[in-house]
Motif scaffolding. Structure first.
Motif, PDB file in Angstrom:
ATOM      1  N   ASN A 136      45.466  33.234  34.465  1.00 23.49           N
ATOM      2  CA  ASN A 136      44.606  32.734  33.395  1.00 23.49           C
ATOM      3  C   ASN A 136      45.243  32.990  32.027  1.00 23.49           C
ATOM      4  OD1 ASN A 136      42.659  31.799  35.135  1.00 23.49           O
ATOM      5  ND2 ASN A 136      41.384  33.630  35.008  1.00 23.49           N
ATOM      6  N   ARG A 137      45.797  34.192  31.861  1.00 21.06           N
ATOM      7  CA  ARG A 137      46.457  34.520  30.599  1.00 21.06           C
ATOM      8  C   ARG A 137      47.708  33.667  30.420  1.00 21.06           C
ATOM      9  NH1 ARG A 137      47.191  38.982  27.043  1.00 21.06           N
ATOM     10  NH2 ARG A 137      48.183  38.031  25.207  1.00 21.06           N
ATOM     11  N   LEU A 138      48.462  33.477  31.493  1.00 18.09           N
ATOM     12  CA  LEU A 138      49.664  32.651  31.401  1.00 18.09           C
ATOM     13  C   LEU A 138      49.318  31.204  31.054  1.00 18.09           C
ATOM     14  CD1 LEU A 138      51.707  34.057  34.409  1.00 18.09           C
ATOM     15  CD2 LEU A 138      52.367  34.170  31.998  1.00 18.09           C
ATOM     16  N   LEU A 139      48.219  30.705  31.599  1.00 25.49           N
ATOM     17  CA  LEU A 139      47.799  29.340  31.277  1.00 25.49           C
ATOM     18  C   LEU A 139      47.440  29.213  29.802  1.00 25.49           C
ATOM     19  CD1 LEU A 139      47.115  26.469  32.207  1.00 25.49           C
ATOM     20  CD2 LEU A 139      44.822  27.286  32.817  1.00 25.49           C
ATOM     21  N   TYR A 193      56.614  25.932  29.623  1.00 21.08           N
ATOM     22  CA  TYR A 193      56.477  25.875  31.073  1.00 21.08           C
ATOM     23  C   TYR A 193      56.415  27.296  31.647  1.00 21.08           C
ATOM     24  CZ  TYR A 193      57.998  21.023  30.494  1.00 21.08           C
ATOM     25  OH  TYR A 193      58.103  19.720  30.107  1.00 21.08           O
ATOM     26  N   ILE A 194      55.694  27.431  32.755  1.00 19.66           N
ATOM     27  CA  ILE A 194      55.648  28.699  33.485  1.00 19.66           C
ATOM     28  C   ILE A 194      56.419  28.505  34.783  1.00 19.66           C
ATOM     29  CG2 ILE A 194      54.221  30.510  34.478  1.00 19.66           C
ATOM     30  CD1 ILE A 194      53.834  30.132  31.448  1.00 19.66           C
ATOM     31  N   ILE A 195      57.597  29.122  34.849  1.00 20.75           N
ATOM     32  CA  ILE A 195      58.437  29.067  36.048  1.00 20.75           C
ATOM     33  C   ILE A 195      58.396  30.456  36.668  1.00 20.75           C
ATOM     34  CG2 ILE A 195      60.705  28.519  36.982  1.00 20.75           C
ATOM     35  CD1 ILE A 195      59.301  26.173  35.546  1.00 20.75           C
ATOM     36  N   GLU A 196      57.619  30.616  37.718  1.00 18.54           N
ATOM     37  CA  GLU A 196      57.339  31.942  38.263  1.00 18.54           C
ATOM     38  C   GLU A 196      58.407  32.392  39.249  1.00 18.54           C
ATOM     39  OE1 GLU A 196      53.803  34.252  40.763  1.00 18.54           O
ATOM     40  OE2 GLU A 196      53.825  32.073  40.625  1.00 18.54           O
ATOM     41  N   ASP A 197      58.949  33.592  38.994  1.00 15.85           N
ATOM     42  CA  ASP A 197      59.774  34.265  39.987  1.00 15.85           C
ATOM     43  C   ASP A 197      58.821  34.983  40.935  1.00 15.85           C
ATOM     44  OD1 ASP A 197      61.332  35.985  41.490  1.00 15.85           O
ATOM     45  OD2 ASP A 197      62.643  36.564  39.829  1.00 15.85           O
ATOM     46  N   ALA A 198      58.490  34.289  42.024  1.00 16.49           N
ATOM     47  CA  ALA A 198      57.577  34.828  43.032  1.00 16.49           C
ATOM     48  C   ALA A 198      58.363  35.277  44.256  1.00 16.49           C
ATOM     49  CB  ALA A 198      56.545  33.771  43.417  1.00 16.49           C
ATOM     50  N   ALA A 199      59.579  35.780  44.027  1.00 12.03           N
ATOM     51  CA  ALA A 199      60.485  36.116  45.130  1.00 12.03           C
ATOM     52  C   ALA A 199      59.816  36.964  46.197  1.00 12.03           C
ATOM     53  CB  ALA A 199      61.725  36.836  44.580  1.00 12.03           C
ATOM     54  N   CYS A 200      58.955  37.894  45.774  1.00 11.58           N
ATOM     55  CA  CYS A 200      58.371  38.864  46.714  1.00 11.58           C
ATOM     56  C   CYS A 200      56.966  38.509  47.179  1.00 11.58           C
ATOM     57  CB  CYS A 200      58.324  40.239  46.048  1.00 11.58           C
ATOM     58  SG  CYS A 200      59.899  40.853  45.461  1.00 11.58           S
ATOM     59  N   SER A 201      56.441  37.343  46.822  1.00  2.26           N
ATOM     60  CA  SER A 201      54.987  37.185  46.804  1.00  2.26           C
ATOM     61  C   SER A 201      54.379  36.175  47.765  1.00  2.26           C
ATOM     62  CB  SER A 201      54.547  36.852  45.372  1.00  2.26           C
ATOM     63  OG  SER A 201      54.909  37.888  44.511  1.00  2.26           O
ATOM     64  N   LYS A 221      46.443  30.996  46.682  1.00  3.40           N
ATOM     65  CA  LYS A 221      47.746  31.573  46.981  1.00  3.40           C
ATOM     66  C   LYS A 221      48.703  31.439  45.791  1.00  3.40           C
ATOM     67  CE  LYS A 221      47.628  32.648  51.542  1.00  3.40           C
ATOM     68  NZ  LYS A 221      46.200  32.493  51.805  1.00  3.40           N
ATOM     69  N   VAL A 222      49.504  32.477  45.589  1.00  6.77           N
ATOM     70  CA  VAL A 222      50.635  32.375  44.674  1.00  6.77           C
ATOM     71  C   VAL A 222      51.538  31.250  45.192  1.00  6.77           C
ATOM     72  CG1 VAL A 222      52.724  33.545  43.888  1.00  6.77           C
ATOM     73  CG2 VAL A 222      50.553  34.795  43.984  1.00  6.77           C
ATOM     74  N   GLY A 223      52.023  30.445  44.274  1.00  6.46           N
ATOM     75  CA  GLY A 223      52.780  29.251  44.639  1.00  6.46           C
ATOM     76  C   GLY A 223      52.078  27.988  44.192  1.00  6.46           C
ATOM     77  N   CYS A 224      50.796  28.127  43.851  1.00  3.18           N
ATOM     78  CA  CYS A 224      50.008  26.982  43.378  1.00  3.18           C
ATOM     79  C   CYS A 224      49.551  27.176  41.933  1.00  3.18           C
ATOM     80  CB  CYS A 224      48.770  26.801  44.255  1.00  3.18           C
ATOM     81  SG  CYS A 224      49.107  26.626  46.006  1.00  3.18           S
ATOM     82  N   GLN A 225      49.917  28.289  41.306  1.00  3.85           N
ATOM     83  CA  GLN A 225      49.333  28.653  40.025  1.00  3.85           C
ATOM     84  C   GLN A 225      50.231  28.321  38.833  1.00  3.85           C
ATOM     85  OE1 GLN A 225      46.306  30.582  40.174  1.00  3.85           O
ATOM     86  NE2 GLN A 225      46.346  31.591  42.156  1.00  3.85           N
ATOM     87  N   ALA A 226      51.540  28.450  39.004  1.00  6.64           N
ATOM     88  CA  ALA A 226      52.485  28.177  37.924  1.00  6.64           C
ATOM     89  C   ALA A 226      52.944  26.721  37.990  1.00  6.64           C
ATOM     90  CB  ALA A 226      53.683  29.118  38.034  1.00  6.64           C
ATOM     91  N   ASP A 227      53.687  26.287  36.964  1.00  2.00           N
ATOM     92  CA  ASP A 227      54.264  24.938  37.021  1.00  2.00           C
ATOM     93  C   ASP A 227      55.185  24.811  38.227  1.00  2.00           C
ATOM     94  OD1 ASP A 227      53.173  23.677  34.649  1.00  2.00           O
ATOM     95  OD2 ASP A 227      54.373  25.089  33.499  1.00  2.00           O
ATOM     96  N   ILE A 228      56.067  25.786  38.388  1.00  2.00           N
ATOM     97  CA  ILE A 228      56.942  25.866  39.554  1.00  2.00           C
ATOM     98  C   ILE A 228      57.031  27.340  39.943  1.00  2.00           C
ATOM     99  CG2 ILE A 228      59.240  25.416  40.504  1.00  2.00           C
ATOM    100  CD1 ILE A 228      59.664  23.293  38.388  1.00  2.00           C
TER     101      ILE A 228
END
Length: 367
Positions: free
Chosen positions: A136-139, A148-156, A165-172
């Motif tokens: 929400n804060r990132l949005l 753009y929000i490009i999330e490093d979700a390497a561990c998630s 689920k993480v993977g649907c929240q950021a731009d990529i």
């Protein structure tokens, strides 16, 4: 090690699937990779998912997709693996490194806003160790500054925020499939997005710039300059076998993490990192805050228990503090503190409660 840090989940079923691929002779990216992409996409609930050679190449591809290049800036946290921040300079963009929140090790959102300029093209936050971000804060930041929000979700993989689920929240979002992750393909990664244009561009880019709409090989067209980031059928076969058990594997990690919390609850000198409200951690790593970390880590390893640091404080490394393409924004006191005080404990599917009790007993004896 008597108790290792991690053991990948490799069943006889997975071995048989790999042998099927080897016997087929179709070893590069193909139908098994497509099936893996489809199943993981359904699990995460995103519109598009692409399997790639690693999370690092996935991050590069994601930043290229949104147009990051020379003259642009990206913002990344200091407490992370180097790949998070390195991809910007590799593309000719400047990276601004900011501090993290000491309580949860996630990027400091106020620090992001303090260093944004008109040249800022993307924020690259990290859902560290499986801990979801405050999307929400990132949005709010995205909409306020048009970034753009490009999330490093390497561990998630498997982590959630507000039951999404993480993977649907950021731009990529970009995930790793390294062996320390509970869904692994040996090496590899996946990129997720809900944007069709970015997905099509990335799919072309990872196939040498090929026009992926055609089916006639003789009539193939190469529309952009691309490269080869394909995940092989062999690797995908390993991931497919694990995806069949993803719910139980994730549930077991959460159960083990709760066991650790219970066992460590009243131990003086140990703190458990906070979780954000409305978030579900996926516990790629179970970490604690502890003083004299290096001494304790050495003693634990001597006892046959493999423990590890959390990750790195980038500003402490020459690649980042002696680089004209990198700007370290602030004193990084929280990041440095995390680097010096975080200890990762063993966590894997067949870790028993008795082994966890042994880990905690030995930990207390080393303090």
């Amino acid at each position: 090690m008597k108790i290792p840090l991690i053991k990948p989940f490799i069943s006889d079923e997975i071995k048989e699937k790999v042998l099927e691929v080897l016997d087929s002779g179709y070893l590069t990216e193909g139908p098994v990779t497509r099936e893996f992409e489809s199943q993981l996409k359904s699990y995460l609930g995103c519109e598009y998912l692409l399997a790639v050679t690693s999370a690092t190449t996935g991050l590069e591809m994601a930043l290229r997709a949104v147009g990051v290049g020379p003259g642009d800036e990206i913002i990344a946290p200091d407490y992370t693996y180097p790949a998070t921040a390195a991809v910007g300079p590799l593309l000719g963009a400047k990276v601004k490194i900011v501090d993290v929140d000491k309580r949860n090790m996630l990027i400091d959102y106020d620090a992001i806003e303090a260093v944004i300029t008109p040249n800022t093209k993307a924020i690259v936050p990290v859902s560290l160790f499986g801990s979801p971000l405050d999307y929400n804060r990132l949005l709010q930041i995205k909409e306020k500054y048009n970034v753009y929000i490009i999330e490093d979700a390497a561990c998630s993989i498997g982590a959630e925020y507000n039951k999404v689920k993480v993977g649907c929240q950021a731009d990529i979002s970009v995930f790793s499939l390294h062996p320390r992750k509970f869904i692994t393909t040996g090496e590899g990664g996946v990129v997720t997005t809900n944007n069709k244009d970015w997905a099509n561009w990335m799919n072309s880019y990872k196939h040498f710039g090929m026009d992926m709409s055609g089916t006639n090989r003789e009539g193939i067209q190469f529309d952009i300059i691309g490269t080869n980031y394909k995940l092989t059928n062999i690797q995908a076969a390993i991931g497919l076998g694990q995806l069949k058990h993803i719910d139980e594997l994730l549930a077991k990690r959460i159960e083990l993490a709760e066991n650790y919390k219970r066992l460590l609850k009243d131990v003086d000198g140990i703190e458990i990192p906070e979780q954000i409200d409305s978030g579900q951690h996926s516990y790629q790593t179970f970490s604690i805050f502890i003083s004299n970390r290096n001494e304790i880590m050495k003693k634990m390893r001597e006892k046959g228990i493999e423990v590890q640091i959390g990750t790195y404080s980038l500003h402490m490394h020459k690649a980042f503090h002696d680089n004209p393409m990198v700007e370290v924004c602030g004193d990084m006191n929280n990041s440095k503190w995390c680097f010096e005080n975080v200890l990762a404990l063993p966590l894997y599917n067949d870790l028993s409660i008795q082994e966890q009790e042994s880990v905690v007993q030995e930990l207390k004896s080393c303090m």
